[in-house]
Design a protein around this motif. Structure first.
Motif, mmCIF file in Angstrom:
data_model
loop_
_atom_site.group_PDB
_atom_site.id
_atom_site.type_symbol
_atom_site.label_atom_id
_atom_site.label_comp_id
_atom_site.label_asym_id
_atom_site.label_seq_id
_atom_site.Cartn_x
_atom_site.Cartn_y
_atom_site.Cartn_z
ATOM 1 N N GLN A 250 36.428 49.726 49.843
ATOM 2 C CA GLN A 250 35.023 49.401 49.575
ATOM 3 C C GLN A 250 34.873 48.324 48.492
ATOM 4 O O GLN A 250 33.807 47.755 48.349
ATOM 5 C CB GLN A 250 34.254 50.662 49.157
ATOM 6 N N ALA A 251 35.936 48.052 47.753
ATOM 7 C CA ALA A 251 35.867 46.989 46.745
ATOM 8 C C ALA A 251 36.118 45.613 47.353
ATOM 9 O O ALA A 251 36.040 44.609 46.668
ATOM 10 C CB ALA A 251 36.880 47.256 45.634
ATOM 11 N N ASP A 253 34.831 44.762 50.734
ATOM 12 C CA ASP A 253 34.089 44.627 52.002
ATOM 13 C C ASP A 253 32.951 43.616 51.918
ATOM 14 O O ASP A 253 32.144 43.500 52.840
ATOM 15 C CB ASP A 253 33.570 45.996 52.474
ATOM 16 N N ASN A 255 30.329 43.697 50.206
ATOM 17 C CA ASN A 255 29.022 44.350 50.160
ATOM 18 C C ASN A 255 28.873 45.064 48.809
ATOM 19 O O ASN A 255 29.631 45.993 48.515
ATOM 20 C CB ASN A 255 28.950 45.349 51.323
ATOM 21 N N VAL A 256 27.900 44.649 48.004
ATOM 22 C CA VAL A 256 27.739 45.269 46.687
ATOM 23 C C VAL A 256 27.075 46.644 46.766
ATOM 24 O O VAL A 256 26.959 47.334 45.755
ATOM 25 C CB VAL A 256 26.948 44.375 45.700
ATOM 26 N N THR A 258 28.409 49.042 48.420
ATOM 27 C CA THR A 258 29.507 50.004 48.509
ATOM 28 C C THR A 258 30.422 49.794 47.311
ATOM 29 O O THR A 258 30.505 48.691 46.773
ATOM 30 C CB THR A 258 30.322 49.803 49.792
ATOM 31 N N LYS A 259 31.109 50.859 46.889
ATOM 32 C CA LYS A 259 31.924 50.752 45.676
ATOM 33 C C LYS A 259 33.189 51.601 45.796
ATOM 34 O O LYS A 259 33.305 52.448 46.686
ATOM 35 C CB LYS A 259 31.103 51.225 44.472
ATOM 36 N N SER A 385 31.861 47.604 42.603
ATOM 37 C CA SER A 385 31.475 47.404 44.003
ATOM 38 C C SER A 385 32.314 46.338 44.689
ATOM 39 O O SER A 385 32.515 46.387 45.900
ATOM 40 C CB SER A 385 29.992 47.053 44.120
ATOM 41 N N GLU A 386 32.795 45.355 43.920
ATOM 42 C CA GLU A 386 33.602 44.293 44.526
ATOM 43 C C GLU A 386 34.632 43.796 43.516
ATOM 44 O O GLU A 386 34.355 43.719 42.319
ATOM 45 C CB GLU A 386 32.725 43.100 44.931
#
Ligand SMILES: [Ca+2]
Length: 392
Positions: A250-251, A253, A255-256, A258-259, A385-386
Motif C-alpha cells: 500500500q506504500a 500503489d 494512492n495516498v 491507502t497506507k 501512505s506512499e
C-alpha cells in the motif's frame, strides 16, 4: 513542438533514452493507477460532463501544448463533448489548440498566481520559463526561502531556480471551484511526475517504482542488522491486512488514501486501549527489489497517512544491496546509503507528500531497505501512505 535544439549529441541522446525509459514507466504506472481507481475517475468524468463550460469563453488560461508544458492563451470556443479551443497569445498567426477537458482534465489551467499558503515544499507546480514568459513548465517546490521566494526544480532541466510566487501556477483548471472533486487527489491519480537533478554529470532522477515490486515488511530491524520479517495480522510485528489493507504494498500503489501501518513491538489492542506510551513502530520498515534492476537511488519522498500525525516517520534510513533471495534478510548484505530526516519534519497535513530528500550515492543497487528510526511522537505504530524513490 518546442524542442530547444535540433542537433542530437551524446548528452542529448542520454537524456532522450532516460526520457524514453521514464515514459515507459509512466505508461505502466498510469495504467495501474487508473485500474485501481476506476470508480473515482468515473465519478470525475460524470461531474465534468454535467458541467456547463459556456461562461468561460474569452477567459485567459494556460493550455497544455506538450508533455507538461503549458502556454498562455484565450478560450475562443466551447464545443460539444468537452472540446474547448484556445488561441495562443504567443503566435501572430493565431495558432489554436484544441483540448478535450473530459479526457484531459488538466489540459487547461487557471492563469492566476496561487495563494502563498498553497505553495508547500514537495508540491508539483508550473513555473514560468525564465527565457520565455509565455511558457510554463512542470516543476517541484524544493524549499521556501526566508525572503518569501521559492526554490524550484524543473522537470526537464538541471538547475534549481529561485522564483517569486507570481511566476508559479497550480495544477487547477479555471472551473475547479465549481466542480466538487478533490483536485489534488485527481492530479495525483491521473498524472505522475518526475524530477531531474544533476548528479555526477548525468541528468536524473526518475521515479523508480513500477507498482509491481513486492515489498516485504520488517520489524525489530535496525540499519546494519538482520531483518525480522513482519506478517499480516494485528499482533506484535504485524501489519493490518483484514479487513483494512495496510500492507507494505500500500506504500507503493500511487494512492495516498491507502497506507502501510507497522505495529512493531505493539499490537492493535494497544492502539485501541491507548496504552502504548513507547515508540512501538520504530525499527520497522520494508525492503524491495526493483523491477528495473540495478539503480542509483539519489532521493526519496514520503507521504503521510490519513490520520494520527504522531505516527509519521521523522528519522529514517535507506540501505542498498545487490544480494538476492533469503540473503536479503541478513544485515551483512546491506550498505547504508542515507540516515537522516524524512522530509516530514514540518507536518504537510494528512495524506500529503513531504519534501523530497536528496542524498549522495554513487553505487547502484538492485534492492533497497527502508527503516523508521524515529516518529513524530510515541504511538502504537508508524504509518505512511506512499514511499517514492528517485534516481536513475
Ligand atoms: Ca498508498
Amino acid at each position: 513542438m518546442l524542442r530547444r535544439s535540433s542537433t542530437i549529441n551524446d548528452e542529448d541522446q542520454k537524456k532522450f533514452s532516460l526520457k524514453k525509459r521514464w515514459l515507459a514507466h509512466h505508461h505502466d504506472d498510469q495504467q495501474q493507477v487508473n485500474n485501481n481507481n476506476q470508480n473515482y475517475i468515473l465519478e470525475i468524468n460524470k461531474l465534468l460532463r454535467e458541467y456547463n463550460f459556456q461562461d468561460w469563453r474569452t477567459i485567459t488560461v494556460l493550455v497544455e501544448i506538450n508533455s507538461n508544458e503549458y502556454i498562455s492563451g484565450k478560450i475562443i470556443n466551447i464545443g460539444l463533448n468537452g472540446c474547448l479551443s484556445v488561441q495562443l497569445n504567443q503566435y501572430s498567426n493565431n495558432k489554436i489548440i484544441e483540448i478535450n477537458v473530459y479526457e484531459n482534465i488538466f489540459g487547461i489551467l487557471s492563469d492566476n498566481a496561487p495563494p502563498i499558503q498553497d505553495l508547500i515544499e514537495g508540491k508539483y507546480i508550473l513555473t514560468k520559463n525564465p527565457y520565455n514568459k509565455n511558457l510554463y513548465q512542470t516543476a517541484v517546490i524544493i524549499e521556501k526561502t526566508q525572503e518569501g521566494k521559492f526554490k524550484i526544480l524543473f522537470q526537464d532541466q538541471y538547475d534549481i531556480l529561485c522564483v517569486p510566487r507570481q511566476s508559479i501556477r497550480l495544477f487547477l483548471p479555471p472551473w475547479h471551484d465549481e466542480i466538487p472533486i478533490d483536485w489534488n487527489e485527481a492530479l495525483y491519480q491521473t498524472r505522475l511526475f518526475t524530477v531531474k537533478k544533476i548528479f555526477n554529470g548525468f541528468v536524473a532522477p526518475v521515479l523508480l517504482i513500477t507498482n509491481s515490486e513486492l515489498p516485504i515488511g520488517v520489524y525489530n530491524t535496525i540499519s546494519g542488522g538482520d531483518s525480522t520479517l513482519a506478517t499480516p495480522g494485528t499482533e506484535i510485528g504485524q501489519y493490518p491486512a483484514n479487513p483494512n489493507m495496510e500492507t507494505p504494498a500500500q506504500a507503493f500503489d500511487g494512492n495516498v488514501n491507502t497506507k502501510y501501518t507497522s505495529f512493531g513491538r505493539c499490537k492493535l489492542s494497544n492502539c485501541r486501549s491507548g496504552s502504548a506510551s513507547n515508540n512501538c513502530g520504530l525499527n520497522t520498515g520494508l525492503y524491495l527489489t526493483l523491477q528495473r534492476g540495478a539503480t542509483l537511488v539519489v532521493g526519496l519522498q514520503l507521504s503521510t497517512g490519513n490520520d494520527y500525525p504522531q505516527r509519521d516517520p521523522l528519522m529514517i534510513t535507506l540501505e542498498g544491496s545487490n544480494q538476492s533471495g533469503t540473503n536479503l534478510t541478513l544485515g551483512s548484505s546491506w550498505t547504508l546509503i542515507y540516515s537522516g530526516t524524512s522530509g516530514l519534519a514540518t507536518d504537510p497535513g494528512r495524506k500529503k507528500p513531504g519534501s523530497i530528500v536528496f542524498f549522495s550515492n554513487s553505487l547502484q543497487y538492485t534492492s533497497y531497505r527502508f527503516l523508521i528510526a524515529a516518529s513524530r511522537a510515541p504511538d502504537c505504530s508508524v504509518q505512511y501512505s506512499e514511499l517514492k524513490l528517485f534516481g536513475f
